[in-house]
Design an enzyme around this catalytic site. Structure first.
Site, PDB file in Angstrom:
ATOM      1  N   CYS A   1       0.839  -1.204   0.000  1.00 31.20           N
ATOM      2  CA  CYS A   1       0.000   0.000   0.000  1.00 31.20           C
ATOM      3  C   CYS A   1       0.874   1.254   0.000  1.00 31.20           C
ATOM      4  CB  CYS A   1      -0.976  -0.046   1.169  1.00 31.20           C
ATOM      5  SG  CYS A   1      -2.478   0.878   0.811  1.00 31.20           S
ATOM      6  N   HIS A  33      -3.514  -5.115   0.568  1.00 37.34           N
ATOM      7  CA  HIS A  33      -2.930  -5.609   1.824  1.00 37.34           C
ATOM      8  C   HIS A  33      -2.961  -7.137   1.877  1.00 37.34           C
ATOM      9  CE1 HIS A  33      -2.568  -1.760   3.989  1.00 37.34           C
ATOM     10  NE2 HIS A  33      -3.549  -1.402   3.179  1.00 37.34           N
ATOM     11  N   GLU A  76      -1.419  -9.038   3.737  1.00 39.58           N
ATOM     12  CA  GLU A  76      -1.267  -9.563   5.110  1.00 39.58           C
ATOM     13  C   GLU A  76      -2.606  -9.955   5.727  1.00 39.58           C
ATOM     14  OE1 GLU A  76      -0.933  -6.428   4.189  1.00 39.58           O
ATOM     15  OE2 GLU A  76      -1.393  -4.982   5.763  1.00 39.58           O
TER      16      GLU A  76
END
Ligand code: GLN
Length: 538
Positions: A385, A511, A513
Site C-alpha cells: 500500500c 494488503h 497480510e
C-alpha cells in the site's frame, strides 16, 4: 435470525486488558471447528468510535479489514488466522455504532413518545448485534467483549449478554471469563485475588462465569485451582490454565485442548463430542517451532514501531512465510525517521526489506531511503500500500529525474504527483469507512513475478487506501524499470508493480497480510521470504 439450535459463547475479560482474549477466543473457535462445528465469531468494543477505522494504530493497534471492506478491531485478524473463518460487517460492533443507530432511529421518530434509555434501547440494540453474527447456518457463535469487567462503558454490553442468557436459555449460552493471575516476584507468589474480584464484579452484574481461563506466566498449583474454583464459583475442572506459550502463539489452541477445554465447552453446551482433528495444525506448529533452515533477517520499516500491534497482521504474515519456507525469522522493526538523510546502517545485514502501509507524511523520506537501499543492493523488497506508493516515488525521484516527485497526500501542490487521490475519493468528506475498502479483483501480467507467485491470472485482495498510482506517469516510469504486473480488470488502476532489474522487488496497492493464515500463507509473503532465504544461502 440465528439458526434455531445455535449456541452462544460469551468471552469476557478481567483484571487487565491485553490478556490475549482474542487469541483465546480464536483458539476456542479453531478447536470447535476442528470438531466439526460451524462457528462464527464477533467482537464487541465498548469505545465510542463508530468503527476502529479512524483510530491511530498507536491507540488500538492495526485496523483490520475484512473481505466486505469493514474496518475492524485487530482481534478479527486472530479469528481469521486461527479459525480460518471469514469475518464480515456483523463481526465487530462498537458502542459508537450501537449508540448512533439508536440515536438515528430516535431522530426518525422510531421511538416516538418513549424515553430512550440505555436499558432497554441500547441493550436491545446490542442483543440484535450479537444475534446478527449468527444469521445463517451456524452451530456456535462466539462473542468476545473488549475491555475488562467493571469498565463503565462496558456495562451495557454485559447487561445485554446477561439478558441474552435469559432470552436464549441457560442451556444455549456459556460464559467464559479470562483473567490474569499475577506473579509477585517480591514474595515469590501467584495471586488469585484479582481474579476472585473480577468474577465477583461479573456476579454483581448477574453473570456467573461457567469457565474461568487464567492467564499466567507460571504454572498454577493445585491450591490455586481449588481457591479459584471456590471463590469464583466454578467447578474445579472449569478452571483452565493458559500459561504464556514459549515459542509460538499458535501453540495456544493445542495447550487449551490438552486441558480438555473444548470437551468441557461441548459438554456444558450439550453438544456431541465429535473427534478433534488437529493433524494439519500440529504439523504446521512443528515447522513453526523447529524450522530447519538458516535464520532469515527481515526489516520492517514503519512509523508505529513502538507498538507491535500496529503492524500485527504484517508480523503474522511474515511468520506464515517463515513457516512455509521452513526457516526461522529474525524480524526487526525499523523506525523510518531514523533512516532519513541516507542513514542506512540500520538496513545493513538484512535479507529482506518490507515497507508496510500507513498514512501521513511522517516517516515517508525514510521509507523512500529504504526502498532505494533495497533496489540498489538487490535486497528482496515487499512494499504494501503506502510501501508501493513509496516505491513509485523512489523510481520517479532517483531514476526518472523528478526529484520533486511525491504523493499528493503529502505534497498537494507537488509538480510531479506520481501518486494522487483516486477520482472516486475527490468528493469524500467524511472519515471512517470511506476509503476504497475490501476485496477487489486484480489481473496479473503473464511472465511476471506476480503471476509466478500466485500461480493464477486472476486474484482478489483486500484494500484500504484513498490514493493511487497516477496513470500519467505510467510510460515514463516503465522506461525506468517499473513493470505493472497487476492491474484492475479495466486496466485503469495499478495494483502491483515490480522491477525488471532486481531479483525480487514487488509492491502492491492492496494488503496481502490480511488474508494470510498459518495454514495458508498469502503467496506474496511466501515468495518474499523464499527470495530472502535464497539471498542468505549465497
Ligand atoms: N495513505 C495511503 C493512501 O491512502 C496509503 C494507505 C495505506 O497504506 N493503507 O492511499
Amino acid at each position: 435470525m440465528p439458526a434455531k439450535n445455535c449456541k452462544f459463547i460469551f468471552v469476557t475479560g478481567g483484571v487487565v486488558s491485553s490478556l490475549g482474549k482474542g487469541i483465546t477466543a480464536a483458539s476456542i473457535a479453531l478447536l470447535l471447528r476442528q470438531r466439526g462445528y460451524r462457528v462464527t465469531m464477533q467482537k464487541l468494543d465498548p469505545y465510542l468510535n463508530v468503527d476502529p477505522g479512524t483510530m491511530s494504530p498507536f491507540q488500538h493497534g492495526e485496523v483490520y479489514v475484512t473481505d466486505d471492506g469493514t474496518e475492524t478491531d485487530l482481534d478479527l485478524g486472530h479469528y481469521e488466522r486461527f479459525a480460518g473463518l471469514k469475518c464480515n460487517r456483523n463481526s465487530n460492533y462498537t458502542a459508537g455504532m450501537i449508540y448512533s443507530s439508536v440515536i438515528a432511529r430516535e431522530r426518525e421518530g422510531g421511538y416516538l413518545g418513549k424515553t430512550v434509555q440505555v436499558i432497554p434501547h441500547i441493550t436491545d440494540e446490542i442483543k440484535k448485534a450479537v444475534l446478527s453474527q449468527a444469521e445463517g447456518d451456524y452451530d456456535i457463535a462466539i462473542t468476545e467483549v473488549g475491555g475488562t469487567a467493571g469498565d463503565i462503558e462496558g456495562l451495557p454490553f454485559l447487561e445485554a449478554l446477561r439478558e441474552l442468557g435469559q432470552d436464549l436459555g441457560p442451556e444455549n449460552v456459556l460464559c467464559i471469563h479470562l483473567t490474569l493471575i499475577p506473579y509477585l516476584s517480591a514474595s515469590g507468589e501467584l495471586k488469585t485475588k484479582p481474579s476472585q474480584q473480577s468474577a465477583s464484579i461479573l456476579r454483581n452484574i448477574g453473570i456467573i462465569p461457567d469457565i474461568l481461563i487464567c492467564r499466567t506466566e507460571r504454572s498454577l498449583e493445585e491450591e490455586h485451582f481449588r481457591k479459584l474454583s471456590m471463590f469464583c464459583n466454578v467447578p474445579r475442572r472449569a478452571v483452565i490454565e493458559e500459561k504464556d506459550v514459549e515459542n509460538s502463539i499458535y501453540e495456544v489452541p493445542v495447550e487449551l485442548a490438552a486441558q480438555k477445554l473444548d470437551e468441557l465447552i461441548l459438554d456444558k453446551l450439550g453438544l456431541p463430542l465429535n473427534e478433534l482433528d488437529l493433524e494439519q495444525w500440529n504439523a504446521m506448529l512443528q515447522r513453526a517451532i523447529h524450522p530447519s533452515g538458516e535464520t532469515v533477517r527481515i526489516g520492517v520499516v514503519g512509523k508505529y514501531m513502538g507498538l507491535q500491534d500496529s503492524y500485527k497482521s504484517i508480523f503474522e504474515a511474515l511468520r506464515h512465510g517463515g513457516i512455509s519456507n521452513d526457516v526461522p525469522l529474525d524480524v526487526t522493526g525499523i523506525e523510518a525517521e531514523e533512516l532519513e538523510g541516507g542513514n542506512t546502517e540500520l538496513l545493513q545485514g538484512l535479507d529482506g526489506i518490507l515497507v508496510p502501509g500507513g498514512f501521513g507524511y511522517r516517516g515517508i523520506e525514510g521509507k523512500v531511503e529504504a526502498v532505494e537501499f533495497a533496489r540498489e543492493n538487490d535486497i528482496p523488497f515487499l512494499g504494501i500500500c503506502l510501501g508501493m506508493q513509496c516505491a513509485v516515488i523512489e523510481t520517479a525521484r532517483n531514476l526518472a529525474g523528478m526529484p520533486e516527485a511525491n504523493s499528493s497526500e503529502f505534497s498537494p501542490d507537488c509538480s510531479n504527483p506520481v501518486i494522487h487521490l483516486m477520482e472516486e475519493q475527490k468528493t469524500v468528506t467524511q472519515k471512517g469507512g470511506t476509503m476504497r475498502l475490501g476485496l477487489y479483483p486484480c489481473v496479473l501480467l503473464d511472465g511476471s513475478k506476480a503471476i509466478e507467485t500466485y500461480g493464477q491470472k486472476n486474484i482478489s485482495e483486500r484494500h484500504r487506501h484513498r490514493f493511487e498510482f497516477n496513470n500519467e506517469y505510467r510510460e515514463m516510469l516503465e522506461e525506468n524499470g517499473l513493470i505493472y504486473s497487476g492491474v484492475s480488470p479495466d486496466g485503469t488502476l495499478v495494483e502491483i508493480i515490480e522491477r525488471s532489474d532486481h531479483p525480487w522487488f514487488v509492491a502492491c496497492q492492496f494488503h496481502p497480510e490480511f488474508t494470510s493464515t498459518p495454514l495458508e500463507p498469502n503467496p506474496l509473503f511466501n515468495a518474499f521470504i523464499s527470495a530472502a532465504k535464497r539471498r542468505t544461502r549465497v
